[in-house]
Design a protein around this motif. Sequence first.
Motif, PDB file in Angstrom:
ATOM      1  N   ASP A 228      -6.165   1.728 -12.307  1.00 21.12           N
ATOM      2  CA  ASP A 228      -7.037   0.922 -11.446  1.00 21.12           C
ATOM      3  C   ASP A 228      -6.768   1.145  -9.966  1.00 21.12           C
ATOM      4  OD1 ASP A 228      -8.142  -0.108 -13.747  1.00 21.12           O
ATOM      5  OD2 ASP A 228      -7.047  -2.011 -13.651  1.00 21.12           O
ATOM      6  N   ARG A 229      -5.522   1.447  -9.624  1.00 18.20           N
ATOM      7  CA  ARG A 229      -5.151   1.606  -8.212  1.00 18.20           C
ATOM      8  C   ARG A 229      -5.005   3.072  -7.809  1.00 18.20           C
ATOM      9  NH1 ARG A 229      -1.726  -3.356  -6.134  1.00 18.20           N
ATOM     10  NH2 ARG A 229      -2.658  -5.018  -7.387  1.00 18.20           N
ATOM     11  N   ASN A 230      -5.317   3.971  -8.736  1.00 13.09           N
ATOM     12  CA  ASN A 230      -5.226   5.411  -8.473  1.00 13.09           C
ATOM     13  C   ASN A 230      -3.823   5.817  -8.006  1.00 13.09           C
ATOM     14  OD1 ASN A 230      -6.465   7.943  -8.594  1.00 13.09           O
ATOM     15  ND2 ASN A 230      -6.844   7.948  -6.403  1.00 13.09           N
ATOM     16  N   ILE A 231      -2.824   5.346  -8.736  1.00 16.08           N
ATOM     17  CA  ILE A 231      -1.422   5.644  -8.441  1.00 16.08           C
ATOM     18  C   ILE A 231      -0.944   6.695  -9.440  1.00 16.08           C
ATOM     19  CG2 ILE A 231       0.931   4.709  -8.394  1.00 16.08           C
ATOM     20  CD1 ILE A 231      -0.296   1.978  -7.698  1.00 16.08           C
ATOM     21  N   ALA A 232      -0.285   7.736  -8.941  1.00 13.35           N
ATOM     22  CA  ALA A 232       0.311   8.752  -9.816  1.00 13.35           C
ATOM     23  C   ALA A 232       1.347   8.081 -10.718  1.00 13.35           C
ATOM     24  CB  ALA A 232       0.957   9.853  -8.978  1.00 13.35           C
ATOM     25  N   ALA A 233       1.608   8.691 -11.873  1.00 12.70           N
ATOM     26  CA  ALA A 233       2.550   8.079 -12.809  1.00 12.70           C
ATOM     27  C   ALA A 233       3.232   9.125 -13.671  1.00 12.70           C
ATOM     28  CB  ALA A 233       1.827   7.070 -13.704  1.00 12.70           C
ATOM     29  N   ALA A 234       4.468   8.833 -14.013  1.00 12.38           N
ATOM     30  CA  ALA A 234       5.218   9.595 -15.014  1.00 12.38           C
ATOM     31  C   ALA A 234       5.629   8.589 -16.079  1.00 12.38           C
ATOM     32  CB  ALA A 234       6.442  10.265 -14.396  1.00 12.38           C
ATOM     33  N   TRP A 235       5.125   8.770 -17.286  1.00  9.99           N
ATOM     34  CA  TRP A 235       5.404   7.843 -18.389  1.00  9.99           C
ATOM     35  C   TRP A 235       6.312   8.530 -19.393  1.00  9.99           C
ATOM     36  CZ3 TRP A 235       4.186   3.383 -16.646  1.00  9.99           C
ATOM     37  CH2 TRP A 235       3.052   3.183 -15.877  1.00  9.99           C
ATOM     38  N   LEU A 236       7.505   7.976 -19.561  1.00 13.20           N
ATOM     39  CA  LEU A 236       8.482   8.486 -20.517  1.00 13.20           C
ATOM     40  C   LEU A 236       8.321   7.686 -21.801  1.00 13.20           C
ATOM     41  CD1 LEU A 236      11.488   8.590 -18.021  1.00 13.20           C
ATOM     42  CD2 LEU A 236       9.826  10.390 -18.507  1.00 13.20           C
TER      43      LEU A 236
ATOM     44  N   GLY B  49       0.778  -1.232   0.000  1.00 15.59           N
ATOM     45  CA  GLY B  49       0.000   0.000   0.000  1.00 15.59           C
ATOM     46  C   GLY B  49       0.807   1.278   0.000  1.00 15.59           C
ATOM     47  N   ALA B  50       2.130   1.194   0.081  1.00 16.96           N
ATOM     48  CA  ALA B  50       2.964   2.399   0.139  1.00 16.96           C
ATOM     49  C   ALA B  50       3.362   2.918  -1.237  1.00 16.96           C
ATOM     50  CB  ALA B  50       4.226   2.133   0.959  1.00 16.96           C
ATOM     51  N   CYS B  51       3.125   2.145  -2.307  1.00 16.25           N
ATOM     52  CA  CYS B  51       3.485   2.604  -3.654  1.00 16.25           C
ATOM     53  C   CYS B  51       2.531   3.705  -4.068  1.00 16.25           C
ATOM     54  CB  CYS B  51       3.443   1.460  -4.657  1.00 16.25           C
ATOM     55  SG  CYS B  51       3.855   2.007  -6.336  1.00 16.25           S
ATOM     56  N   ARG B  52       3.092   4.886  -4.271  1.00 11.32           N
ATOM     57  CA  ARG B  52       2.271   6.046  -4.637  1.00 11.32           C
ATOM     58  C   ARG B  52       2.643   6.637  -5.987  1.00 11.32           C
ATOM     59  NH1 ARG B  52       2.700   9.630   0.540  1.00 11.32           N
ATOM     60  NH2 ARG B  52       1.835  11.143  -0.912  1.00 11.32           N
ATOM     61  N   LEU B  53       3.641   6.023  -6.682  1.00  7.27           N
ATOM     62  CA  LEU B  53       4.077   6.563  -7.967  1.00  7.27           C
ATOM     63  C   LEU B  53       4.721   5.471  -8.805  1.00  7.27           C
ATOM     64  CD1 LEU B  53       4.697   9.031  -9.855  1.00  7.27           C
ATOM     65  CD2 LEU B  53       6.824   9.313  -8.561  1.00  7.27           C
ATOM     66  N   LEU B  54       4.378   5.447 -10.104  1.00 10.22           N
ATOM     67  CA  LEU B  54       5.078   4.622 -11.081  1.00 10.22           C
ATOM     68  C   LEU B  54       5.792   5.554 -12.047  1.00 10.22           C
ATOM     69  CD1 LEU B  54       2.374   1.953 -12.072  1.00 10.22           C
ATOM     70  CD2 LEU B  54       4.211   1.724 -10.400  1.00 10.22           C
ATOM     71  N   VAL B  55       7.047   5.243 -12.355  1.00 16.04           N
ATOM     72  CA  VAL B  55       7.797   5.964 -13.375  1.00 16.04           C
ATOM     73  C   VAL B  55       8.226   4.912 -14.385  1.00 16.04           C
ATOM     74  CG1 VAL B  55       9.814   7.380 -13.911  1.00 16.04           C
ATOM     75  CG2 VAL B  55       8.631   7.677 -11.712  1.00 16.04           C
ATOM     76  N   GLY B  56       7.684   4.999 -15.600  1.00 17.15           N
ATOM     77  CA  GLY B  56       7.947   3.953 -16.572  1.00 17.15           C
ATOM     78  C   GLY B  56       8.414   4.490 -17.903  1.00 17.15           C
ATOM     79  N   LYS B  57       9.178   3.653 -18.596  1.00 20.44           N
ATOM     80  CA  LYS B  57       9.706   3.978 -19.921  1.00 20.44           C
ATOM     81  C   LYS B  57       9.128   3.024 -20.944  1.00 20.44           C
ATOM     82  CE  LYS B  57      12.773   5.577 -23.012  1.00 20.44           C
ATOM     83  NZ  LYS B  57      12.064   5.267 -24.251  1.00 20.44           N
ATOM     84  N   SER B  58       8.532   3.537 -21.991  1.00 21.05           N
ATOM     85  CA  SER B  58       8.126   2.778 -23.169  1.00 21.05           C
ATOM     86  C   SER B  58       7.304   1.538 -22.816  1.00 21.05           C
ATOM     87  CB  SER B  58       9.371   2.414 -23.975  1.00 21.05           C
ATOM     88  OG  SER B  58       9.024   1.778 -25.174  1.00 21.05           O
ATOM     89  N   LEU B  59       7.904   0.351 -22.903  1.00 24.52           N
ATOM     90  CA  LEU B  59       7.205  -0.896 -22.607  1.00 24.52           C
ATOM     91  C   LEU B  59       6.553  -0.850 -21.229  1.00 24.52           C
ATOM     92  CD1 LEU B  59       6.639  -3.892 -23.456  1.00 24.52           C
ATOM     93  CD2 LEU B  59       8.670  -4.476 -22.125  1.00 24.52           C
ATOM     94  N   GLY B  60       7.196  -0.181 -20.288  1.00 21.28           N
ATOM     95  CA  GLY B  60       6.637  -0.065 -18.944  1.00 21.28           C
ATOM     96  C   GLY B  60       5.270   0.587 -18.932  1.00 21.28           C
ATOM     97  N   SER B  61       4.973   1.409 -19.962  1.00 24.38           N
ATOM     98  CA  SER B  61       3.677   2.086 -19.997  1.00 24.38           C
ATOM     99  C   SER B  61       2.525   1.116 -20.249  1.00 24.38           C
ATOM    100  CB  SER B  61       3.671   3.215 -21.036  1.00 24.38           C
ATOM    101  OG  SER B  61       3.685   2.706 -22.356  1.00 24.38           O
TER     102      SER B  61
END
Length: 196
Positions: free
Chosen positions: A106-114, A86-98
């Motif tokens: 679905d989990r209402n997590i902030a994200a930065a997609w490169l 429950g502590a994950c509050r951000l995803l930062v992903g590149k390309s395939l990670g998106s």
Amino acid sequence: MPDPSPFAVPTRFDGARDRVAVVVPGVGYSPARPLLHFARNVLVQHGWTVQELWWQVPDDFMQLAVEDRIAWVERQVTQAVDAEAGACRLLVGKSLGSLACGVAADRNIAAAWLTPLLSTDHVVRALQRAEAPTLLIGGSADKLWDSRIAESLRHDVLEVPSADHALELADDAVGSVGVLGQVVSRLERFIGSLGR
């Protein structure tokens, strides 16, 4: 913590226990590459705990159906998110990670997609329903980026003119370093805006 997937090995950089960011690589773009390396540095400077995924994409990955590729990425990212209890509050992903945009939505997590794969319907649909703060960064020379779609979404967008899928400028090393600085500055503002 559950056993890691045989394809994803997490690496941790500890900061605040209640603010964890998961860094998700691309196909051949590991967390050691510049965009994700400096994203991690910005996160650590802002006091986040960072979990980096280091995965080895299966040899036949590109022959898999799109749905199977999405399922594979979502499985890796879901395991990483669940490991943080429950502590994950951000995803930062590149390309395939998106391809994990659906997990963030679905989990209402902030994200930065490169360089998100805006040519993939699954990614676009997930971004359309995402309500948490979201940053999209892409280059106008990237065939997997779609300026029209990016601007139609209600998210923060940085489009770098003439940048390719690596967010680099063809035959311009110095200019590419400048693009890296621009991307890191935008990440700094975005991560800073998430507060504590």
